[in-house]
Design a protein around this motif. Structure first.
Motif, PDB file in Angstrom:
ATOM      1  N   MET A   1       0.847  -1.177   0.000  1.00  0.00           N
ATOM      2  CA  MET A   1       0.000   0.000   0.000  1.00  0.00           C
ATOM      3  C   MET A   1       0.895   1.243   0.000  1.00  0.00           C
ATOM      4  N   ALA A   2       0.723   2.088  -1.003  1.00  0.00           N
ATOM      5  CA  ALA A   2       1.497   3.327  -1.102  1.00  0.00           C
ATOM      6  C   ALA A   2       0.985   4.324  -0.071  1.00  0.00           C
ATOM      7  N   PRO A   3       1.890   5.092   0.540  1.00  0.00           N
ATOM      8  CA  PRO A   3       1.464   6.056   1.559  1.00  0.00           C
ATOM      9  C   PRO A   3       0.574   7.146   0.987  1.00  0.00           C
ATOM     10  N   GLY A   4      -0.361   7.575   1.779  1.00  0.00           N
ATOM     11  CA  GLY A   4      -1.295   8.620   1.361  1.00  0.00           C
ATOM     12  C   GLY A   4      -1.399   9.707   2.413  1.00  0.00           C
ATOM     13  N   LEU A   5      -2.502   9.708   3.150  1.00  0.00           N
ATOM     14  CA  LEU A   5      -2.761  10.722   4.166  1.00  0.00           C
ATOM     15  C   LEU A   5      -3.167  10.054   5.467  1.00  0.00           C
ATOM     16  N   THR A   6      -2.761  10.666   6.569  1.00  0.00           N
ATOM     17  CA  THR A   6      -3.236  10.244   7.878  1.00  0.00           C
ATOM     18  C   THR A   6      -3.981  11.418   8.498  1.00  0.00           C
ATOM     19  N   PHE A   7      -5.200  11.166   8.938  1.00  0.00           N
ATOM     20  CA  PHE A   7      -6.021  12.144   9.642  1.00  0.00           C
ATOM     21  C   PHE A   7      -5.885  11.842  11.126  1.00  0.00           C
ATOM     22  N   VAL A   8      -5.562  12.867  11.913  1.00  0.00           N
ATOM     23  CA  VAL A   8      -5.327  12.699  13.345  1.00  0.00           C
ATOM     24  C   VAL A   8      -6.180  13.705  14.098  1.00  0.00           C
ATOM     25  N   ASP A   9      -6.761  13.266  15.215  1.00  0.00           N
ATOM     26  CA  ASP A   9      -7.429  14.239  16.082  1.00  0.00           C
ATOM     27  C   ASP A   9      -6.545  14.502  17.294  1.00  0.00           C
ATOM     28  N   GLU A  10      -6.961  15.413  18.131  1.00  0.00           N
ATOM     29  CA  GLU A  10      -6.129  15.842  19.246  1.00  0.00           C
ATOM     30  C   GLU A  10      -5.870  14.743  20.264  1.00  0.00           C
ATOM     31  N   GLU A  11      -6.710  13.719  20.281  1.00  0.00           N
ATOM     32  CA  GLU A  11      -6.513  12.604  21.215  1.00  0.00           C
ATOM     33  C   GLU A  11      -5.631  11.509  20.625  1.00  0.00           C
ATOM     34  N   GLY A  12      -5.191  11.686  19.364  1.00  0.00           N
ATOM     35  CA  GLY A  12      -4.315  10.704  18.735  1.00  0.00           C
ATOM     36  C   GLY A  12      -5.018   9.642  17.914  1.00  0.00           C
ATOM     37  N   ALA A  13      -6.349   9.698  17.833  1.00  0.00           N
ATOM     38  CA  ALA A  13      -7.067   8.758  16.973  1.00  0.00           C
ATOM     39  C   ALA A  13      -6.716   9.066  15.524  1.00  0.00           C
ATOM     40  N   GLU A  14      -6.657   8.031  14.688  1.00  0.00           N
ATOM     41  CA  GLU A  14      -6.231   8.212  13.301  1.00  0.00           C
ATOM     42  C   GLU A  14      -7.130   7.468  12.327  1.00  0.00           C
ATOM     43  N   ALA A  49     -10.918  22.445   9.608  1.00  0.00           N
ATOM     44  CA  ALA A  49     -12.010  22.617  10.569  1.00  0.00           C
ATOM     45  C   ALA A  49     -12.928  21.405  10.439  1.00  0.00           C
ATOM     46  N   ALA A  50     -13.165  20.716  11.546  1.00  0.00           N
ATOM     47  CA  ALA A  50     -13.924  19.471  11.514  1.00  0.00           C
ATOM     48  C   ALA A  50     -15.324  19.652  10.924  1.00  0.00           C
ATOM     49  N   VAL A  51     -16.032  20.699  11.320  1.00  0.00           N
ATOM     50  CA  VAL A  51     -17.395  20.923  10.821  1.00  0.00           C
ATOM     51  C   VAL A  51     -17.385  21.193   9.317  1.00  0.00           C
ATOM     52  N   LEU A  52     -16.456  22.013   8.864  1.00  0.00           N
ATOM     53  CA  LEU A  52     -16.362  22.298   7.435  1.00  0.00           C
ATOM     54  C   LEU A  52     -15.906  21.077   6.655  1.00  0.00           C
ATOM     55  N   PHE A  53     -15.066  20.252   7.250  1.00  0.00           N
ATOM     56  CA  PHE A  53     -14.619  19.009   6.622  1.00  0.00           C
ATOM     57  C   PHE A  53     -15.821  18.109   6.338  1.00  0.00           C
ATOM     58  N   VAL A  54     -16.738  18.003   7.293  1.00  0.00           N
ATOM     59  CA  VAL A  54     -17.955  17.209   7.084  1.00  0.00           C
ATOM     60  C   VAL A  54     -18.768  17.788   5.928  1.00  0.00           C
ATOM     61  N   ASP A  55     -18.918  19.110   5.887  1.00  0.00           N
ATOM     62  CA  ASP A  55     -19.660  19.747   4.798  1.00  0.00           C
ATOM     63  C   ASP A  55     -19.020  19.459   3.444  1.00  0.00           C
ATOM     64  N   ALA A  76     -14.542  14.180  16.716  1.00  0.00           N
ATOM     65  CA  ALA A  76     -13.317  14.893  17.081  1.00  0.00           C
ATOM     66  C   ALA A  76     -13.523  15.670  18.378  1.00  0.00           C
ATOM     67  N   PRO A  77     -12.558  15.603  19.277  1.00  0.00           N
ATOM     68  CA  PRO A  77     -12.709  16.283  20.566  1.00  0.00           C
ATOM     69  C   PRO A  77     -12.519  17.799  20.486  1.00  0.00           C
ATOM     70  N   THR A  78     -11.974  18.293  19.389  1.00  0.00           N
ATOM     71  CA  THR A  78     -11.773  19.728  19.210  1.00  0.00           C
ATOM     72  C   THR A  78     -12.296  20.130  17.839  1.00  0.00           C
ATOM     73  N   MET A  79     -12.172  21.389  17.517  1.00  0.00           N
ATOM     74  CA  MET A  79     -12.694  21.888  16.246  1.00  0.00           C
ATOM     75  C   MET A  79     -11.790  21.580  15.055  1.00  0.00           C
ATOM     76  N   HIS A  80     -10.579  21.077  15.290  1.00  0.00           N
ATOM     77  CA  HIS A  80      -9.648  20.829  14.192  1.00  0.00           C
ATOM     78  C   HIS A  80      -9.311  19.356  14.029  1.00  0.00           C
ATOM     79  N   LEU A  81      -9.006  18.991  12.785  1.00  0.00           N
ATOM     80  CA  LEU A  81      -8.390  17.710  12.445  1.00  0.00           C
ATOM     81  C   LEU A  81      -7.058  18.031  11.789  1.00  0.00           C
ATOM     82  N   TYR A  82      -6.121  17.136  11.916  1.00  0.00           N
ATOM     83  CA  TYR A  82      -4.759  17.368  11.445  1.00  0.00           C
ATOM     84  C   TYR A  82      -4.428  16.306  10.399  1.00  0.00           C
ATOM     85  N   ILE A  83      -3.987  16.756   9.244  1.00  0.00           N
ATOM     86  CA  ILE A  83      -3.710  15.844   8.140  1.00  0.00           C
ATOM     87  C   ILE A  83      -2.211  15.806   7.886  1.00  0.00           C
TER      88      ILE A  83
END
Length: 116
Positions: A1-14, A49-55, A76-83
């Motif tokens: 599997m070729a590397p792509g993107l990892t989405f992380v939240d502030e608690e470390g979930a991916e 922004a998590a809410v805008l990401f859903v939209d 997500a526990p906060t308003m941001h997700l980290y890619i």
């Protein structure tokens, strides 16, 4: 599997997308511009922004993993997700936005993938 993107939240979930999933996501969502609040100008690493990401996902017709990503954003526990652009060797030297510090704090504590 070729590397792509990892989405992380502030608690470390991916959620990890492989290269083809990441490319499809960026193609169908306009590179997540509608949800991006900060980004490295040299790669696809960014803060969204998590809410805008859903939209953006709701509007994109992305079907394969969109439900999983929407649930991840909704929980997500906060308003941001980290890619993290796992396919890049970028060191983010030109990412001068203050949210870079927040991004690096979150992804560095979540795992080694961001610190290549």
């Amino acid at each position: 599997m070729a590397p792509g993107l990892t989405f992380v939240d502030e608690e470390g979930a991916e959620v990890v997308l492989d290269a083809s999933e990441a490319n499809a996501l960026f193609a169908l969502t306009g590179a997540l511009e509608g949800a991006t609040v900060s980004a490295c100008p040299a790669c696809r690493s960014r803060v969204v922004a998590a809410v805008l990401f859903v939209d953006v996902l709701d509007d994109s017709c992305l079907v394969d993993r969109s439900r999983e990503l929407i649930e991840f954003a909704d929980d997500a526990p906060t308003m941001h997700l980290y890619i993290v652009d796992d396919a890049s060797e970028c060191e983010h030297e030109s990412w001068l936005d203050p949210l870079f510090d927040e991004w690096i704090d979150v992804v560095a504590s979540a795992g080694p993938h961001a610190l290549k």
